[in-house]
Design a protein around this motif. Structure first.
Motif, PDB file in Angstrom:
ATOM      1  N   PHE A 215       0.842  -1.188   0.000  1.00  8.92           N
ATOM      2  CA  PHE A 215       0.000   0.000   0.000  1.00  8.92           C
ATOM      3  C   PHE A 215       0.882   1.244   0.000  1.00  8.92           C
ATOM      4  O   PHE A 215       1.923   1.274   0.659  1.00  8.92           O
ATOM      5  CB  PHE A 215      -0.928   0.018   1.224  1.00  8.92           C
ATOM      6  N   TYR A 216       0.468   2.251  -0.760  1.00 11.93           N
ATOM      7  CA  TYR A 216       1.184   3.524  -0.746  1.00 11.93           C
ATOM      8  C   TYR A 216       0.220   4.628  -0.318  1.00 11.93           C
ATOM      9  O   TYR A 216      -0.947   4.650  -0.715  1.00 11.93           O
ATOM     10  CB  TYR A 216       1.820   3.825  -2.110  1.00 11.93           C
ATOM     11  N   THR A 217       0.729   5.517   0.527  1.00 11.13           N
ATOM     12  CA  THR A 217      -0.103   6.558   1.128  1.00 11.13           C
ATOM     13  C   THR A 217       0.478   7.931   0.816  1.00 11.13           C
ATOM     14  O   THR A 217       1.686   8.147   0.918  1.00 11.13           O
ATOM     15  CB  THR A 217      -0.177   6.384   2.658  1.00 11.13           C
ATOM     16  N   LEU A 218      -0.401   8.842   0.418  1.00 15.12           N
ATOM     17  CA  LEU A 218      -0.022  10.233   0.204  1.00 15.12           C
ATOM     18  C   LEU A 218      -0.229  11.013   1.499  1.00 15.12           C
ATOM     19  O   LEU A 218      -1.328  11.009   2.075  1.00 15.12           O
ATOM     20  CB  LEU A 218      -0.855  10.854  -0.914  1.00 15.12           C
ATOM     21  N   PHE A 219       0.836  11.673   1.959  1.00 14.83           N
ATOM     22  CA  PHE A 219       0.758  12.581   3.098  1.00 14.83           C
ATOM     23  C   PHE A 219       1.027  14.002   2.611  1.00 14.83           C
ATOM     24  O   PHE A 219       1.983  14.234   1.864  1.00 14.83           O
ATOM     25  CB  PHE A 219       1.795  12.223   4.170  1.00 14.83           C
ATOM     26  N   VAL A 220       0.187  14.933   3.021  1.00 14.67           N
ATOM     27  CA  VAL A 220       0.404  16.353   2.732  1.00 14.67           C
ATOM     28  C   VAL A 220       0.465  17.083   4.061  1.00 14.67           C
ATOM     29  O   VAL A 220      -0.498  17.028   4.846  1.00 14.67           O
ATOM     30  CB  VAL A 220      -0.708  16.938   1.836  1.00 14.67           C
ATOM     31  N   ASP A 221       1.591  17.738   4.301  1.00 12.24           N
ATOM     32  CA  ASP A 221       1.830  18.408   5.588  1.00 12.24           C
ATOM     33  C   ASP A 221       1.557  17.458   6.751  1.00 12.24           C
ATOM     34  O   ASP A 221       0.885  17.816   7.736  1.00 12.24           O
ATOM     35  CB  ASP A 221       0.977  19.679   5.697  1.00 12.24           C
ATOM     36  N   ASN A 222       2.071  16.207   6.580  1.00 16.60           N
ATOM     37  CA  ASN A 222       1.980  15.153   7.599  1.00 16.60           C
ATOM     38  C   ASN A 222       0.555  14.666   7.868  1.00 16.60           C
ATOM     39  O   ASN A 222       0.303  13.969   8.854  1.00 16.60           O
ATOM     40  CB  ASN A 222       2.623  15.597   8.915  1.00 16.60           C
ATOM     41  N   LYS A 223      -0.385  14.991   6.983  1.00 11.30           N
ATOM     42  CA  LYS A 223      -1.755  14.491   7.117  1.00 11.30           C
ATOM     43  C   LYS A 223      -1.999  13.401   6.082  1.00 11.30           C
ATOM     44  O   LYS A 223      -1.671  13.551   4.909  1.00 11.30           O
ATOM     45  CB  LYS A 223      -2.761  15.629   6.930  1.00 11.30           C
ATOM     46  N   ASN A 224      -2.567  12.288   6.513  1.00 11.00           N
ATOM     47  CA  ASN A 224      -2.890  11.167   5.648  1.00 11.00           C
ATOM     48  C   ASN A 224      -4.037  11.554   4.720  1.00 11.00           C
ATOM     49  O   ASN A 224      -5.150  11.823   5.171  1.00 11.00           O
ATOM     50  CB  ASN A 224      -3.282   9.959   6.503  1.00 11.00           C
ATOM     51  N   ILE A 225      -3.754  11.595   3.406  1.00  9.05           N
ATOM     52  CA  ILE A 225      -4.763  12.031   2.440  1.00  9.05           C
ATOM     53  C   ILE A 225      -5.466  10.847   1.786  1.00  9.05           C
ATOM     54  O   ILE A 225      -6.697  10.798   1.733  1.00  9.05           O
ATOM     55  CB  ILE A 225      -4.135  12.922   1.347  1.00  9.05           C
ATOM     56  N   VAL A 226      -4.709   9.889   1.312  1.00 10.83           N
ATOM     57  CA  VAL A 226      -5.315   8.737   0.633  1.00 10.83           C
ATOM     58  C   VAL A 226      -4.335   7.581   0.632  1.00 10.83           C
ATOM     59  O   VAL A 226      -3.110   7.785   0.594  1.00 10.83           O
ATOM     60  CB  VAL A 226      -5.733   9.103  -0.820  1.00 10.83           C
ATOM     61  N   THR A 227      -4.850   6.357   0.674  1.00  6.51           N
ATOM     62  CA  THR A 227      -4.040   5.143   0.595  1.00  6.51           C
ATOM     63  C   THR A 227      -4.557   4.281  -0.561  1.00  6.51           C
ATOM     64  O   THR A 227      -5.762   4.079  -0.687  1.00  6.51           O
ATOM     65  CB  THR A 227      -4.099   4.339   1.914  1.00  6.51           C
ATOM     66  N   LYS A 228      -3.625   3.777  -1.367  1.00  7.50           N
ATOM     67  CA  LYS A 228      -4.004   2.949  -2.511  1.00  7.50           C
ATOM     68  C   LYS A 228      -3.119   1.707  -2.570  1.00  7.50           C
ATOM     69  O   LYS A 228      -2.091   1.623  -1.896  1.00  7.50           O
ATOM     70  CB  LYS A 228      -3.883   3.752  -3.814  1.00  7.50           C
ATOM     71  N   LYS A 229      -3.532   0.763  -3.412  1.00  8.20           N
ATOM     72  CA  LYS A 229      -2.883  -0.546  -3.464  1.00  8.20           C
ATOM     73  C   LYS A 229      -1.878  -0.634  -4.606  1.00  8.20           C
ATOM     74  O   LYS A 229      -2.117  -0.126  -5.712  1.00  8.20           O
ATOM     75  CB  LYS A 229      -3.931  -1.641  -3.617  1.00  8.20           C
ATOM     76  N   LEU A 230      -0.745  -1.280  -4.320  1.00  8.12           N
ATOM     77  CA  LEU A 230       0.277  -1.585  -5.324  1.00  8.12           C
ATOM     78  C   LEU A 230       0.539  -3.076  -5.306  1.00  8.12           C
ATOM     79  O   LEU A 230       0.767  -3.645  -4.228  1.00  8.12           O
ATOM     80  CB  LEU A 230       1.563  -0.818  -5.024  1.00  8.12           C
ATOM     81  N   VAL A 231       0.502  -3.712  -6.458  1.00  8.69           N
ATOM     82  CA  VAL A 231       0.773  -5.144  -6.555  1.00  8.69           C
ATOM     83  C   VAL A 231       2.132  -5.345  -7.200  1.00  8.69           C
ATOM     84  O   VAL A 231       2.413  -4.791  -8.286  1.00  8.69           O
ATOM     85  CB  VAL A 231      -0.319  -5.868  -7.377  1.00  8.69           C
ATOM     86  N   VAL A 232       2.987  -6.132  -6.538  1.00  6.92           N
ATOM     87  CA  VAL A 232       4.314  -6.444  -7.055  1.00  6.92           C
ATOM     88  C   VAL A 232       4.311  -7.892  -7.523  1.00  6.92           C
ATOM     89  O   VAL A 232       3.852  -8.790  -6.815  1.00  6.92           O
ATOM     90  CB  VAL A 232       5.404  -6.243  -5.964  1.00  6.92           C
ATOM     91  N   LYS A 233       4.798  -8.095  -8.727  1.00  8.64           N
ATOM     92  CA  LYS A 233       4.870  -9.444  -9.280  1.00  8.64           C
ATOM     93  C   LYS A 233       6.293  -9.726  -9.725  1.00  8.64           C
ATOM     94  O   LYS A 233       7.129  -8.834  -9.825  1.00  8.64           O
ATOM     95  CB  LYS A 233       3.922  -9.594 -10.463  1.00  8.64           C
ATOM     96  N   LYS A 234       6.588 -10.984  -9.992  1.00  7.94           N
ATOM     97  CA  LYS A 234       7.887 -11.380 -10.524  1.00  7.94           C
ATOM     98  C   LYS A 234       7.758 -11.796 -11.973  1.00  7.94           C
ATOM     99  O   LYS A 234       6.720 -12.236 -12.403  1.00  7.94           O
ATOM    100  CB  LYS A 234       8.476 -12.531  -9.696  1.00  7.94           C
TER     101      LYS A 234
END
Length: 234
Positions: A215-234
């Motif tokens: 999961f990757y999360t965007l923080f703006v001025d140390n505030k949690n704005i949104v979290t989204k999913k990242l899938v890693v494959k080989k």
């Protein structure tokens, strides 16, 4: 036999000329982005010969759309290859690695894919040349893009990814502080990236991560704005 030896001796005494000893060291030039954005790619060229050589842009081939604007930049000076072909030239010293060559592409106003080639030649010698190959993929903004008053953030791509995942963003308020934090599926921190107001995208190397969901999360001025999913494959 004497004639053969004489010919060989003459060939050895002639000045040595090399053909096509310029190598493009940079990876494939790939412009991928949203409608209305501009991207700049750096190119690295090496003269592998023992002679100084001047190269000039001979031709632009392929399809660059009517709404797209391509520039070839030598250091701080940029040129339109369609109108200023003769001005785009540079000299490489013996063994020199040249890093002041850039391509800048305005991606235009419509979704489109295409490619183009830039062919450079030494003087009138058609045997001493090299080609820069480029592809582009222009897409419309996603409805799921995050729109914040200080920054807009696109979806990560490619997703799934096995090498480099990229996130496009644009600062609306350069005084804001924004970062991306990557966590494992169970919440363990993996990496943290400060977003630069002067840049337009963030590249995340996932090659060393284990396959799975992150999961990757965007923080703006140390505030949690949104979290989204990242899938890693080989």
């Amino acid at each position: 036999m004497r004639q053969i030896l004489l010919i060989l001796a003459c060939l050895i005494m002639l000045p040595w000329y090399s053909w096509g000893q310029v190598r493009v060291l940079s990876e494939n030039t790939n412009f991928t982005g949203k409608i209305g954005t501009t991207q700049r790619k750096s190119l690295i060229i090496q003269n592998e010969s023992s002679q100084a050589k001047e190269y000039a842009l001979r031709s632009l081939k392929g399809n660059v759309g009517s709404s797209q604007n391509l520039k070839v930049c030598l250091g701080d000076k940029c040129f339109d290859p369609k109108r200023e072909l003769g001005k785009i030239k540079f000299t490489l010293g013996p063994g020199e690695i040249y890093t002041d060559l850039y391509l800048e592409l305005d991606l235009g106003i419509s979704e489109v894919r295409g490619s183009f080639d830039l062919q450079f030649i030494q003087g009138t010698n058609s045997r001493d040349m090299f080609t820069i190959e480029a592809v582009y993929d222009v897409y419309a903004p996603n409805a799921s893009d995050t729109m914040h008053k200080d920054i807009s953030l696109g979806e990560i791509y490619p997703n799934p990814s096995n090498r480099i995942a990229q996130i496009d963003y644009e600062y609306k308020n350069p005084n804001a502080t924004a970062k991306i934090v990557v966590n494992s599926f169970i919440g363990n921190p993996i990496a943290e990236y400060q977003l630069d107001p002067l840049q337009k995208s963030l590249a995340i190397n996932v090659a060393n991560l284990n396959p799975g969901i992150y999961f990757y999360t965007l923080f703006v001025d140390n505030k949690n704005i949104v979290t989204k999913k990242l899938v890693v494959k080989k």
